[in-house]
Scaffold this active site. Structure first.
Site, PDB file in Angstrom:
ATOM      1  N   LYS A  81      13.230   5.222  78.372  1.00  0.00           N
ATOM      2  CA  LYS A  81      14.630   5.259  77.935  1.00  0.00           C
ATOM      3  C   LYS A  81      14.686   5.419  76.421  1.00  0.00           C
ATOM      4  O   LYS A  81      13.930   4.763  75.686  1.00  0.00           O
ATOM      5  CB  LYS A  81      15.334   3.973  78.376  1.00  0.00           C
ATOM      6  CG  LYS A  81      16.819   3.920  78.046  1.00  0.00           C
ATOM      7  CD  LYS A  81      17.439   2.624  78.545  1.00  0.00           C
ATOM      8  CE  LYS A  81      18.919   2.544  78.236  1.00  0.00           C
ATOM      9  NZ  LYS A  81      19.523   1.273  78.713  1.00  0.00           N
ATOM     10  N   SER A 157      23.285   1.598  81.719  1.00  0.00           N
ATOM     11  CA  SER A 157      23.007   2.585  80.697  1.00  0.00           C
ATOM     12  C   SER A 157      21.641   3.260  80.856  1.00  0.00           C
ATOM     13  O   SER A 157      21.340   4.226  80.146  1.00  0.00           O
ATOM     14  CB  SER A 157      23.074   1.924  79.311  1.00  0.00           C
ATOM     15  OG  SER A 157      22.094   0.914  79.175  1.00  0.00           O
ATOM     16  N   SER A 181      22.503  -2.788  83.124  1.00  0.00           N
ATOM     17  CA  SER A 181      22.093  -1.421  82.810  1.00  0.00           C
ATOM     18  C   SER A 181      20.804  -0.955  83.465  1.00  0.00           C
ATOM     19  O   SER A 181      20.494   0.231  83.428  1.00  0.00           O
ATOM     20  CB  SER A 181      21.980  -1.251  81.294  1.00  0.00           C
ATOM     21  OG  SER A 181      23.256  -1.238  80.704  1.00  0.00           O
TER      22      SER A 181
END
Length: 468
Positions: A81, A157, A181
């Site tokens: 990420k 996210s 997330s």
């Protein structure tokens, strides 16, 4: 073989590497090809650097040729990420305000631990700006779409990481979770995602969201998730709030029996409106645990919705993230992020401390609850994925994302381990997630329960149609 490689788990890849029936270069090439073929539909990756990734794979291949693999994950492709520092690639966090050069030649604890264990980074995955919301879009990279239906959101996210795993672009991915997330995209993308206990996985630089924020693994199976936890929990002195490493072998703990466990099943926590299809799938999952020998009791933890307190804590973190940015830079940013941050900046100290007090009270309540119940089962999300490019579903009565994630953020406030594991599909073919919550630092039991469930109800052969 190249068509089968993207379906392989990390555990399967490692077995093939050890018996020399597959090389890290072959596996990595197949997954890079998968990204090139499919990511135009989903936008999971914001950075792919094929040459650098293959250089990592070749180094791993040479170690296997000498029968000297490094650590626990040598040669395994991992999607990262784009909030984790990687020395060879910039970390933009989905923001036009980031200085790429300032982030180079640095590693986060997670990427440093993965590097010590021989991982192959396949690229950086898309995130909303500064990871601020439960869907994935940002001003730099655009919108990330769901692998099961590209007209739907992947969640966020860690949406890019969720898509990468679901589509076989990498068997493992890194995510962060300050309000859901990891678990939101895990549920929406039909994969496994663990928010570890707070402090179990070192995280640095200190995130703006404070002790709401957790780093953790995302994978196709719980077994892979446990293997990744063995790496991510390696100590790192830069995180001064991390607990001393407990040297738990999470993989070895997966064989625990569910017999004799006392498990609470709460379909709605006493205050959530849940989609009937979601409620049905989670109820069936609870019945499977009963069939595995656990005593399953339908009971709520008896706390009221902490949404307001969570909002004060989380959005204050958003305000903290942009506190030093002037007007010109703010004009380049996601308007929703600016709106919540500016509103939070008006909170008084006593309002913020009241939210801290509520989080502490919730933590105490759940500690008492787990004195009676080993685990808590809930839906991961009360709905399935909705139209992409939106913060909330169409015709939703509220404008902000936490209003549709009421099962996730309470356990960021308490710091408990919480796992999302796929438990079914709705009539549109969209995944549904089961959340397994445990007492603080009982991550091993949470993973064991998720593994037992996944063994009893394997959905792992069912990939998105886009995959093939």
């Amino acid at each position: 073989m190249s068509q089968e490689i993207p379906r392989m788990t990390a555990v399967e890849l490692l077995g093939r590497y050890r018996d020399h029936s597959l090389s890290p270069v072959e596996a990595t090439t197949a997954m890079l090809d998968q990204i090139e073929r499919l990511d135009k539909n989903t936008n999971a990756f914001c950075l792919v650097d094929r040459d650098t990734t293959l250089a990592f794979a070749r180094e791993s291949e040479q170690r296997y040729q000498k029968n000297e693999p490094r650590g626990l994950l040598d040669g395994v492709p991992v999607a990262v990420k784009d909030v984790f520092l990687t020395p060879m690639w910039p970390t933009l966090k989905g923001s036009k305000t980031a200085d790429p050069d300032s982030t180079l030649n640095k590693s986060a604890p997670a990427t440093a631990a993965l590097a010590r264990n021989g991982y192959v980074p396949v690229g950086k995955t898309t995130t909303p700006e500064f990871g601020w919301k439960g869907v994935t879009d940002n001003p730099v990279d655009g919108v990330t779409n769901n692998p099961w239906d590209i007209s739907k959101t992947a969640g966020g996210s860690s949406g890019g990481s969720g898509v990468a795993v679901a589509l076989g672009m990498a068997p493992l991915a890194l995510g962060t979770d300050a309000g859901g997330s990891i678990r939101i995209p895990a549920a929406f993308c039909g994969i496994v995602g663990l928010k570890p206990s707070y402090g179990e996985v070192p995280h640095w630089p200190t995130p703006p969201y404070g002790n709401l924020a957790h780093a953790g693994p995302m994978s196709w199976t719980v077994a892979d998730c446990a293997l990744m936890m063995n790496v991510l929990t390696e100590a790192d002195p830069r995180d001064t709030q991390a607990v001393p490493r407990r040297n738990i072998d999470y993989t070895a703990e997966l064989g625990r029996s569910m017999k004799g466990l006392r498990i609470a099943y709460s379909p709605n926590l006493g205050f959530v409106d849940v989609n009937p299809e979601v409620e049905k799938s989670v109820a069936e999952a609870a019945n499977i645990f009963a069939g595995l020998g656990a005593e399953v009791v339908r009971v709520d933890p008896a706390f009221s919705d902490p949404l307001a307190a969570f909002g004060h804590l989380f959005y204050s973190g958003a305000a903290n993230a942009i506190r030093d940015l002037g007007r010109r830079k703010r004009e380049l940013m996601d308007p929703g992020l600016i709106e919540v941050a500016e509103k939070a900046s008006q909170l008084s100290m006593l309002e913020y401390l009241a939210a801290v007090n509520e989080a502490n009270a919730l933590r105490e309540r759940m500690a008492t609850f787990h004195g009676k119940y080993d685990l808590l089962l809930t839906p991961s999300i009360p709905i399935t994925a909705f139209k992409t490019g939106r913060e909330v579903p169409e015709d939703w009565p509220n404008t902000r994302w936490p209003t549709w994630t009421p099962f996730t953020y309470p356990f960021n406030m308490t710091g408990q381990p919480a796992l999302s594991v796929p438990c079914g599909f709705d009539r549109q073919g969209l995944p549904i997630g089961l959340q397994v919550v445990g007492a603080r630092f009982n991550d091993a039991l949470v993973l064991a329960a998720g593994h037992a469930y996944q063994q009893a109800n394997p959905l792992t052969n069912h990939r998105p149609a886009l995959f093939s």
